[in-house]
Design a protein around this motif. Sequence first.
Motif, PDB file in Angstrom:
ATOM      1  N   THR A  87      31.242  37.144  46.670  1.00  0.00           N
ATOM      2  CA  THR A  87      32.687  37.361  46.614  1.00  0.00           C
ATOM      3  C   THR A  87      33.282  37.246  45.237  1.00  0.00           C
ATOM      4  O   THR A  87      33.998  38.136  44.802  1.00  0.00           O
ATOM      5  CB  THR A  87      33.429  36.384  47.540  1.00  0.00           C
ATOM      6  OG1 THR A  87      33.234  35.067  47.059  1.00  0.00           O
ATOM      7  CG2 THR A  87      32.986  36.531  48.966  1.00  0.00           C
ATOM      8  N   HIS A 132      38.099  40.830  46.872  1.00  0.00           N
ATOM      9  CA  HIS A 132      38.525  41.132  48.238  1.00  0.00           C
ATOM     10  C   HIS A 132      37.679  42.208  48.920  1.00  0.00           C
ATOM     11  O   HIS A 132      37.868  42.484  50.104  1.00  0.00           O
ATOM     12  CB  HIS A 132      39.992  41.552  48.251  1.00  0.00           C
ATOM     13  CG  HIS A 132      40.916  40.522  47.679  1.00  0.00           C
ATOM     14  ND1 HIS A 132      40.813  39.174  47.937  1.00  0.00           N
ATOM     15  CD2 HIS A 132      41.964  40.655  46.833  1.00  0.00           C
ATOM     16  CE1 HIS A 132      41.753  38.528  47.299  1.00  0.00           C
ATOM     17  NE2 HIS A 132      42.469  39.398  46.608  1.00  0.00           N
ATOM     18  N   ILE A 164      44.014  41.727  53.898  1.00  0.00           N
ATOM     19  CA  ILE A 164      42.716  41.539  53.240  1.00  0.00           C
ATOM     20  C   ILE A 164      42.768  40.412  52.212  1.00  0.00           C
ATOM     21  O   ILE A 164      41.909  39.534  52.196  1.00  0.00           O
ATOM     22  CB  ILE A 164      42.227  42.865  52.627  1.00  0.00           C
ATOM     23  CG1 ILE A 164      41.890  43.828  53.774  1.00  0.00           C
ATOM     24  CG2 ILE A 164      41.020  42.649  51.723  1.00  0.00           C
ATOM     25  CD1 ILE A 164      41.653  45.244  53.375  1.00  0.00           C
ATOM     26  N   ALA A 165      43.766  40.405  51.366  1.00  0.00           N
ATOM     27  CA  ALA A 165      43.862  39.360  50.343  1.00  0.00           C
ATOM     28  C   ALA A 165      44.041  37.989  50.983  1.00  0.00           C
ATOM     29  O   ALA A 165      43.404  37.013  50.581  1.00  0.00           O
ATOM     30  CB  ALA A 165      45.008  39.659  49.385  1.00  0.00           C
ATOM     31  N   SER A 209      40.807  36.890  52.539  1.00  0.00           N
ATOM     32  CA  SER A 209      39.875  36.534  51.462  1.00  0.00           C
ATOM     33  C   SER A 209      40.173  35.142  50.931  1.00  0.00           C
ATOM     34  O   SER A 209      39.268  34.321  50.753  1.00  0.00           O
ATOM     35  CB  SER A 209      39.961  37.534  50.314  1.00  0.00           C
ATOM     36  OG  SER A 209      39.518  38.797  50.706  1.00  0.00           O
ATOM     37  N   GLU A 210      41.427  34.881  50.681  1.00  0.00           N
ATOM     38  CA  GLU A 210      41.828  33.589  50.133  1.00  0.00           C
ATOM     39  C   GLU A 210      41.581  32.465  51.130  1.00  0.00           C
ATOM     40  O   GLU A 210      41.134  31.379  50.751  1.00  0.00           O
ATOM     41  CB  GLU A 210      43.289  33.637  49.701  1.00  0.00           C
ATOM     42  CG  GLU A 210      43.505  34.537  48.497  1.00  0.00           C
ATOM     43  CD  GLU A 210      44.950  34.968  48.298  1.00  0.00           C
ATOM     44  OE1 GLU A 210      45.856  34.421  48.963  1.00  0.00           O
ATOM     45  OE2 GLU A 210      45.162  35.870  47.471  1.00  0.00           O
TER      46      GLU A 210
END
Length: 141
Positions: free
Chosen positions: A17, A21, A50-51, A54-55
Amino acid sequence: MTTAQIELVQKAWGKVTALNHTYVLEVYEELFRLSPELINLFPDPSGMPIAKVSETLNTVITSLEQLDALGFIIRDLGRRHQKFNVEPHQFALLKQALTTVLARRLGESFKPELADAWSQMYDEISALMLEGLNHRTTSLV
């Protein structure tokens, strides 16, 4: 999870990763390949979070040593998925998608001990999310 399993997962996570993202985007693509009807859970597919996902994944995976302390946050995340009509059986599909993308990205580095550690990690996190998802809250208003 053991300390060794946590280290395996965190090292693998860092390799695939690096706060990029594209991993989550690829997971969504794999999830929709496995179960095309899941696209219907997203009213605006172009606005998929998505962001944010991801976070959140990054925060949880890099904090696995404090999973007990994060439990209430993960349960709340599960509870918030009620409004998206997420069903408990869909967690198995997500596990498959996350694992498939991880294995694809790591190639030969995706060893059985990492697969076991990743599975253990996912199972522990999803159990907490499912507790929240299955907890029906009633409004006081």
